[in-house]
Design a protein around this motif. Structure first.
Motif, PDB file in Angstrom:
ATOM      1  N   LEU A  18      18.201  -7.367  21.260  1.00  0.00           N
ATOM      2  CA  LEU A  18      17.491  -5.834  21.393  1.00  0.00           C
ATOM      3  C   LEU A  18      16.423  -5.859  22.322  1.00  0.00           C
ATOM      4  CD1 LEU A  18      17.678  -4.741  17.628  1.00  0.00           C
ATOM      5  CD2 LEU A  18      19.049  -4.123  19.489  1.00  0.00           C
ATOM      6  N   SER A  19      15.884  -7.216  22.413  1.00  0.00           N
ATOM      7  CA  SER A  19      14.889  -7.276  23.666  1.00  0.00           C
ATOM      8  C   SER A  19      15.435  -7.431  24.896  1.00  0.00           C
ATOM      9  CB  SER A  19      14.071  -8.763  23.440  1.00  0.00           C
ATOM     10  OG  SER A  19      13.312  -8.942  24.459  1.00  0.00           O
ATOM     11  N   GLU A  20      16.659  -7.972  25.102  1.00  0.00           N
ATOM     12  CA  GLU A  20      17.268  -7.934  26.370  1.00  0.00           C
ATOM     13  C   GLU A  20      17.814  -6.602  26.880  1.00  0.00           C
ATOM     14  OE1 GLU A  20      20.224 -10.989  25.652  1.00  0.00           O
ATOM     15  OE2 GLU A  20      18.755 -12.661  26.208  1.00  0.00           O
ATOM     16  N   ARG A  21      18.024  -5.855  25.802  1.00  0.00           N
ATOM     17  CA  ARG A  21      18.561  -4.319  25.972  1.00  0.00           C
ATOM     18  C   ARG A  21      17.346  -3.319  26.146  1.00  0.00           C
ATOM     19  NH1 ARG A  21      22.700  -2.784  21.176  1.00  0.00           N
ATOM     20  NH2 ARG A  21      22.411  -0.629  22.415  1.00  0.00           N
ATOM     21  N   GLY A  22      16.192  -4.109  26.203  1.00  0.00           N
ATOM     22  CA  GLY A  22      14.966  -3.266  26.385  1.00  0.00           C
ATOM     23  C   GLY A  22      14.477  -2.231  25.156  1.00  0.00           C
ATOM     24  N   LYS A  23      15.117  -2.484  23.978  1.00  0.00           N
ATOM     25  CA  LYS A  23      15.049  -1.574  22.723  1.00  0.00           C
ATOM     26  C   LYS A  23      13.586  -2.392  21.962  1.00  0.00           C
ATOM     27  CE  LYS A  23      18.203   1.008  23.924  1.00  0.00           C
ATOM     28  NZ  LYS A  23      18.042   2.282  24.378  1.00  0.00           N
ATOM     29  N   LEU A  24      13.392  -3.633  22.259  1.00  0.00           N
ATOM     30  CA  LEU A  24      12.305  -4.253  21.365  1.00  0.00           C
ATOM     31  C   LEU A  24      11.622  -4.767  22.481  1.00  0.00           C
ATOM     32  CD1 LEU A  24      10.993  -5.442  19.375  1.00  0.00           C
ATOM     33  CD2 LEU A  24      12.237  -7.777  19.401  1.00  0.00           C
ATOM     34  N   LYS A  25      10.251  -4.152  22.455  1.00  0.00           N
ATOM     35  CA  LYS A  25       9.330  -4.440  23.466  1.00  0.00           C
ATOM     36  C   LYS A  25       8.425  -5.635  23.102  1.00  0.00           C
ATOM     37  CE  LYS A  25      10.438  -0.461  25.726  1.00  0.00           C
ATOM     38  NZ  LYS A  25      11.637  -0.607  26.465  1.00  0.00           N
ATOM     39  N   THR A  26       8.082  -6.639  23.849  1.00  0.00           N
ATOM     40  CA  THR A  26       7.516  -7.880  23.281  1.00  0.00           C
ATOM     41  C   THR A  26       6.037  -8.098  24.310  1.00  0.00           C
ATOM     42  OG1 THR A  26       8.731  -9.290  24.738  1.00  0.00           O
ATOM     43  CG2 THR A  26       9.571  -8.831  22.156  1.00  0.00           C
ATOM     44  N   ALA A  27       5.763  -7.153  24.885  1.00  0.00           N
ATOM     45  CA  ALA A  27       4.727  -7.371  25.860  1.00  0.00           C
ATOM     46  C   ALA A  27       3.279  -7.700  25.052  1.00  0.00           C
ATOM     47  CB  ALA A  27       4.328  -6.251  26.863  1.00  0.00           C
ATOM     48  N   HIS A  28       3.076  -6.888  23.875  1.00  0.00           N
ATOM     49  CA  HIS A  28       1.879  -7.226  23.110  1.00  0.00           C
ATOM     50  C   HIS A  28       1.881  -8.127  21.993  1.00  0.00           C
ATOM     51  CE1 HIS A  28       0.229  -3.918  25.581  1.00  0.00           C
ATOM     52  NE2 HIS A  28       1.424  -3.311  25.453  1.00  0.00           N
ATOM     53  N   ILE A  61      18.730  -7.987  12.007  1.00  0.00           N
ATOM     54  CA  ILE A  61      19.656  -9.103  11.634  1.00  0.00           C
ATOM     55  C   ILE A  61      21.010  -8.676  12.107  1.00  0.00           C
ATOM     56  CG2 ILE A  61      18.155 -10.174   9.846  1.00  0.00           C
ATOM     57  CD1 ILE A  61      19.750  -8.716   7.652  1.00  0.00           C
ATOM     58  N   GLY A  62      21.786  -9.483  12.300  1.00  0.00           N
ATOM     59  CA  GLY A  62      23.314  -9.329  12.773  1.00  0.00           C
ATOM     60  C   GLY A  62      23.767  -8.713  11.178  1.00  0.00           C
ATOM     61  N   GLY A  63      25.247  -8.047  11.763  1.00  0.00           N
ATOM     62  CA  GLY A  63      26.023  -7.700  10.311  1.00  0.00           C
ATOM     63  C   GLY A  63      25.633  -6.448   9.956  1.00  0.00           C
ATOM     64  N   THR A  64      24.500  -5.830  10.602  1.00  0.00           N
ATOM     65  CA  THR A  64      24.158  -4.510  10.141  1.00  0.00           C
ATOM     66  C   THR A  64      24.294  -3.703  11.353  1.00  0.00           C
ATOM     67  OG1 THR A  64      21.807  -4.913  10.423  1.00  0.00           O
ATOM     68  CG2 THR A  64      22.690  -5.147   8.203  1.00  0.00           C
ATOM     69  N   SER A  65      23.975  -2.334  11.211  1.00  0.00           N
ATOM     70  CA  SER A  65      24.098  -1.408  12.362  1.00  0.00           C
ATOM     71  C   SER A  65      22.686  -1.673  13.602  1.00  0.00           C
ATOM     72  CB  SER A  65      24.042   0.094  11.804  1.00  0.00           C
ATOM     73  OG  SER A  65      23.843   1.049  12.874  1.00  0.00           O
ATOM     74  N   THR A  66      23.626  -1.845  14.633  1.00  0.00           N
ATOM     75  CA  THR A  66      22.434  -2.177  15.739  1.00  0.00           C
ATOM     76  C   THR A  66      21.735  -0.651  15.973  1.00  0.00           C
ATOM     77  OG1 THR A  66      23.867  -3.820  16.643  1.00  0.00           O
ATOM     78  CG2 THR A  66      22.071  -2.890  18.196  1.00  0.00           C
ATOM     79  N   ASP A  67      22.363   0.428  15.932  1.00  0.00           N
ATOM     80  CA  ASP A  67      21.747   1.688  16.272  1.00  0.00           C
ATOM     81  C   ASP A  67      20.996   2.046  15.097  1.00  0.00           C
ATOM     82  OD1 ASP A  67      23.748   2.026  18.071  1.00  0.00           O
ATOM     83  OD2 ASP A  67      25.180   3.113  17.182  1.00  0.00           O
ATOM     84  N   ARG A  68      20.993   1.741  14.135  1.00  0.00           N
ATOM     85  CA  ARG A  68      20.069   2.020  13.059  1.00  0.00           C
ATOM     86  C   ARG A  68      18.738   1.152  13.222  1.00  0.00           C
ATOM     87  NH1 ARG A  68      22.684   1.589   7.899  1.00  0.00           N
ATOM     88  NH2 ARG A  68      23.429   3.479   8.352  1.00  0.00           N
ATOM     89  N   GLN A  69      19.151   0.018  13.844  1.00  0.00           N
ATOM     90  CA  GLN A  69      17.823  -0.712  13.844  1.00  0.00           C
ATOM     91  C   GLN A  69      17.018  -0.382  15.173  1.00  0.00           C
ATOM     92  OE1 GLN A  69      19.383  -4.908  14.025  1.00  0.00           O
ATOM     93  NE2 GLN A  69      19.767  -4.924  11.966  1.00  0.00           N
ATOM     94  N   ILE A  70      17.780  -0.032  16.260  1.00  0.00           N
ATOM     95  CA  ILE A  70      17.202   0.711  17.470  1.00  0.00           C
ATOM     96  C   ILE A  70      16.495   1.919  16.945  1.00  0.00           C
ATOM     97  CG2 ILE A  70      17.798   1.929  19.595  1.00  0.00           C
ATOM     98  CD1 ILE A  70      20.138   0.022  19.820  1.00  0.00           C
ATOM     99  N   ASP A  71      16.852   2.826  15.988  1.00  0.00           N
ATOM    100  CA  ASP A  71      16.042   4.149  15.667  1.00  0.00           C
ATOM    101  C   ASP A  71      15.042   3.437  14.920  1.00  0.00           C
ATOM    102  OD1 ASP A  71      17.856   5.820  16.493  1.00  0.00           O
ATOM    103  OD2 ASP A  71      19.065   5.953  14.562  1.00  0.00           O
ATOM    104  N   LYS A  72      14.933   2.548  14.109  1.00  0.00           N
ATOM    105  CA  LYS A  72      13.611   2.043  13.395  1.00  0.00           C
ATOM    106  C   LYS A  72      12.801   1.438  14.441  1.00  0.00           C
ATOM    107  CE  LYS A  72      15.835   1.117   8.951  1.00  0.00           C
ATOM    108  NZ  LYS A  72      16.072   0.144   7.797  1.00  0.00           N
ATOM    109  N   LEU A  73      13.297   0.963  15.575  1.00  0.00           N
ATOM    110  CA  LEU A  73      12.386   0.477  16.416  1.00  0.00           C
ATOM    111  C   LEU A  73      11.558   1.435  17.065  1.00  0.00           C
ATOM    112  CD1 LEU A  73      14.207  -2.541  18.306  1.00  0.00           C
ATOM    113  CD2 LEU A  73      12.145  -2.830  16.858  1.00  0.00           C
TER     114      LEU A  73
END
Length: 176
Positions: free
Chosen positions: A135-145, A106-118
């Motif tokens: 995060l999907s557009e940045r390639g951090k969230l993979k949605t292929a599966h 979600i927005g309003g929280t640390s993007t870096d922390r969310q990327i670490d969790k991904l």
């Protein structure tokens, strides 16, 4: 009708019992068989009727916990609802003993922390459409599966300000 009649696994039924949930609600009785069969569905029910479990239970039945990839994406219109859904997914995973990981985006929280969790390769992603897309557009969230996409409160998310973000989520996955 019981949860056994809905063909849920014994571990999920036991998880529900730990939450003192022993009888399916009308929305769960209607939705679970349809979603278990892999069909699309529009669920309409008032708040507090068990709608979240009506889609989470079939989602959990479809997750391959041995596969460390995002398999379920749930978009919610508010941070509060996303947090509630994420908590329910985590509680269901713990109570069922399934090795299913969920992450909140979600927005309003640390993007870096969310990327670490991904990096922990969660099977379930819950969040706001904007952050999911970012995060999907940045390639951090993979949605292929991705096997299942839930648009919670679709009546709110399919409006002018959110519809483009929801459509991007749908297009970014291979889910039918």
């Amino acid at each position: 009708m019981t949860f056994t009649d809905l063909q849920l696994s014994p571990d999920l039924i036991a998880a529900l019992a730990k939450q003192q949930i022993t009888v399916p609600t009308p929305i769960q009785r209607a939705a679970v068989p349809v979603l278990l069969s892999g069909q699309d569905a529009y669920l309409h029910a008032e708040t507090g009727t068990g709608k979240t479990l009506a889609y989470l239970l079939p989602a959990f039945m479809r997750i391959d916990s041995a596969q460390a990839t995002t398999q379920i994406v749930i978009a919610a219109p508010t941070h509060e609802l996303a947090i509630q859904i994420h908590r329910q997914a985590c509680e269901l995973a713990v109570n069922s003993g399934r090795a299913i990981r969920s992450v909140l985006l979600i927005g309003g929280t640390s993007t870096d922390r969310q990327i670490d969790k991904l990096k922990g390769k969660p099977q379930v992603v819950v969040g706001s459409p904007g952050r999911i897309n970012e995060l999907s557009e940045r390639g951090k969230l993979k949605t292929a599966h991705v096997r299942m996409i839930v648009i919670d409160e679709a009546d709110r998310l399919l409006h002018d300000e959110s519809i483009d973000a929801v459509l991007k989520i749908l297009k970014s996955t291979s889910a039918k």
